[in-house]
Design a protein around this motif. Structure first.
Motif, short mmCIF file in Angstrom:
data_model
loop_
_atom_site.label_atom_id
_atom_site.label_comp_id
_atom_site.label_asym_id
_atom_site.label_seq_id
_atom_site.Cartn_x
_atom_site.Cartn_y
_atom_site.Cartn_z
N GLU A 1 1.37 -36.87 -50.34
CA GLU A 1 2.31 -37.89 -49.84
C GLU A 1 1.76 -38.61 -48.63
OE1 GLU A 1 3.07 -34.77 -50.57
OE2 GLU A 1 4.79 -34.73 -51.92
N ARG B 1 -0.60 -46.40 -53.11
CA ARG B 1 0.82 -46.23 -53.44
C ARG B 1 1.01 -45.16 -54.53
NH1 ARG B 1 4.25 -48.17 -57.29
NH2 ARG B 1 2.68 -49.46 -58.32
N ARG C 1 -0.16 -41.45 -53.71
CA ARG C 1 0.70 -40.75 -52.75
C ARG C 1 1.99 -40.24 -53.44
NH1 ARG C 1 -0.13 -44.39 -47.30
NH2 ARG C 1 -2.13 -43.48 -46.72
N ALA D 1 -4.65 -51.17 -53.10
CA ALA D 1 -3.31 -50.91 -52.55
C ALA D 1 -2.48 -50.11 -53.55
CB ALA D 1 -2.61 -52.23 -52.23
N GLU D 2 -2.70 -50.37 -54.83
CA GLU D 2 -1.97 -49.63 -55.87
C GLU D 2 -2.40 -48.17 -55.90
OE1 GLU D 2 0.60 -51.30 -56.57
OE2 GLU D 2 0.38 -51.59 -58.74
#
Ligand SMILES: Cc1cc2nc3c(=O)[nH]c(=O)nc-3n(C[C@H](O)[C@H](O)[C@H](O)COP(=O)(O)OP(=O)(O)OC[C@H]3O[C@@H](n4cnc5c(N)ncnc54)[C@H](O)[C@@H]3O)c2cc1C
Length: 506
Positions: free
Chosen positions: A319, A310, A313, A306-307
């Motif tokens: 992005e 994040r 992006r 998940a990091e």
């Protein structure tokens, strides 16, 4: 080594399968289903791996999930469906022992593995031999499938490494994230090789470059340093791997500018929007022959998944990046398959050996079983004197096989001589990459990016309304899934009508 197998009912030579994991169990089942005898050699419980806990066949070493079961909208769901249609034992046992898990196929791991073990041991054409094969199989085993997985025992690993040549077997995954090309914003990222160099097979515009200002770079480094990381398992911790290949967050810890002088080096890259070299650059390099997937050059990482999404992006141009796979570092044993294996998974230098499962460079329970299914069918067809073409690349089975045996780009277009983890020279690592970058072929889960694009993607829905953004992506996946199942049906049909000229043993 003498084969310890029961006398079999067929006169055909047995096929030997080494390793009764996900791939080996499926391969043995497919071979026996074709009427050919099999000896399945499994070292557990005599010798355990660092991850397995039982002696059962097809033990799931970690999660109990086969991931999404949605064949219309998800590539692994499509793979499930294709395997069901090919009579997969792993899918049949999974379906029989499934647990409530929303859209995923999760299984009761004990009942699942017990069922696979029972189905294999009850089959009169299959002999389960509990023994380690500590070296290359004896010369009189004329057809062998090696399906010993990411934790192949050391003796056999060493023998395979020797037979395939130095540097052809990796012992660690150092995976950089891979991104769907159509999710990169090319109004920010631009195509250019460093100094526009063409190299042996390049165009001078072989990389996609994502530029960063000083402020963006500093914010990115701060995020990397603060990001949550995964830790190594005890048995993974002491590895020579790190001598050669550092995760980006470790490089960032060594100094704020380390990445700017390593994989994020901006020299020779002129941002068309400013006409100058940016402060730092993230380079993407084409990863598959279709050009649908691009990897982040030199971006191996232990950041949590998940990091990664994040933090990556935050990179200008990424992005809205969609990741076909995220980065990671863990113990794994896998071949440089695109170079070493032929399209039916045989080792080119020793064709009596076939490989299947994670050792071929696929990733995941389902993918390993899928490659076991194909290896089993190829070996059985060969034993029966039939020719079996690979499944079409438009199917999930064919796309996965193609990634392993041919779809991956081995030689980067304007490559320089980078060093792989063990210090060996690799084939064509990129310009601008970390000098210690891992070799380019990396294990991969099935994803739509491995399938060829549609000739014409759907533009409207059933009522003729124009499709937009996510709806268009969904319609495209559904059309690819329908195409896959139609093409698979033809491939299966071909086998049912294949003439047999069984080659019997003397
Ligand atoms: C720690 C760990 C966790 C993982 N977690 C997941 C997960 O959660 N989800 C997921 O989808 N994938 C996961 N994977 C990745 C992968 O999908 C599994 O490892 C999968 O089991 C691979 O299937 P396989 O058949 O190739 O190998 P395996 O299932 O490992 O089977 C190989 C078999 O070969 C045997 N063997 C090894 N050497 C010899 C020898 N010399 N002689 C005889 N037998 C031998 C082993 O005992 C084993 O039974 C994980 C991998 C590891 C290492």
């Amino acid at each position: 080594m003498a084969a310890r197998y029961k006398p079999c009912m067929s006169a055909t030579n047995p096929i030997h399968v080494i390793g009764a994991g996900l791939a080996g169990s499926e391969a043995a089942h497919q071979i026996a289903s074709a009427g050919v005898p099999v000896v399945l050699h499994e070292m557990r419980p005599l010798r355990m791996t660092e991850a397995h806990k039982t002696e059962r066949c097809a033990e799931l070493v970690c999660s109990n999930s086969f991931r999404s079961d949605d064949w219309e909208n998800n590539a692994v769901g499509l793979l499930h469906e294709e395997m069901r249609r090919c009579g997969s034992l792993i899918l049949a046992a999974g379906d029989r022992h499934k647990l409530p898990a929303g859209g995923a196929l999760a299984v009761d791991r004990d009942a699942f593995a017990a069922e696979v073990t029972a189905r294999l041991t009850e089959n009169p054409l299959i002999t389960l031999a509990r023994e380690e094969i500590p070296d290359l199989p004896p010369g009189d085993w004329m057809s062998v499938i090696v399906a010993t997985g990411p934790l192949t025992s050391p003796g056999l690993s060493a023998a395979i490494a020797k037979a395939t040549g130095e540097g052809s077997l990796a012992f660690f995954d150092a995976i950089a994230p891979v991104i769907h090309r159509d999710s990169v914003d090319t109004s920010i990222a631009w195509f250019q090789s460093r100094y526009g160099k063409t190299g042996p097979a390049g165009t001078g515009a072989d990389y996609l470059n994502c530029p960063m200002t000083k402020e963006q770079y500093n914010a990115f480094i701060d995020a990397l340093l603060a990001g949550e990381k995964t830790s190594f398992k005890d048995w993974e911790a002491n590895t020579p791997y790190f001598d050669g290949c550092l995760p980006i967050e470790v490089m960032a810890e060594r100094g704020r500018d380390t990445l700017r002088y390593g994989p994020m080096k901006p020299v020779g890259l002129d941002d068309p929007r400013t006409g100058r070299w940016p402060y730092a650059v993230v380079q993407l390099r084409q990863d598959n022959a279709l050009g649908t997937l691009w990897n982040m050059v030199g971006f191996q990482t232990k950041l949590k998944h998940a990091e990664q999404v994040r933090i990556f992006r935050m990179i200008p141009g990424l992005e809205n990046a969609e990741f076909a796979r995220l980065g990671g570092l863990h113990r794994n044993t896998y071949l440089n398959s695109p170079k070493l294996l032929d399209p039916s998974l045989r080792l080119k230098v020793l064709p009596r050996l076939r490989f299947a499962g994670q050792i071929t460079g696929c990733e995941g329970y389902v993918e390993s079983a899928a490659i076991g299914l194909l290896a089993g069918r190829f070996a059985a067809a060969e034993a029966l004197g039939r020719s079996l073409p690979p499944p079409p690349p438009t199917t999930a089975l064919g796309a996965l096989l193609n990634h392993i045996t041919g779809g991956h780009i081995l030689v980067a277009p304007s490559g320089a001589d980078d060093r792989a983890p063990s210090g060996r020279l690799d084939e064509g690592e990129p310009d601008g990459a970390n000098k210690n970058a891992p070799r380019s072929f990396q294990p991969m889960n099935i994803n739509y990016g491995l399938l060829p694009d549609l000739e014409a993607a759907p533009q409207t829905d059933a009522s003729g309304k124009k499709l937009k953004g996510p709806e268009r992506g969904k319609a495209k996946k559904q059309a690819m899934s329908r195409r896959a199942l139609a093409d698979l049906a033809q491939w299966i049909d071909l086998q049912q009508h294949a003439p047999s000229s069984a080659r019997h043993a003397s």
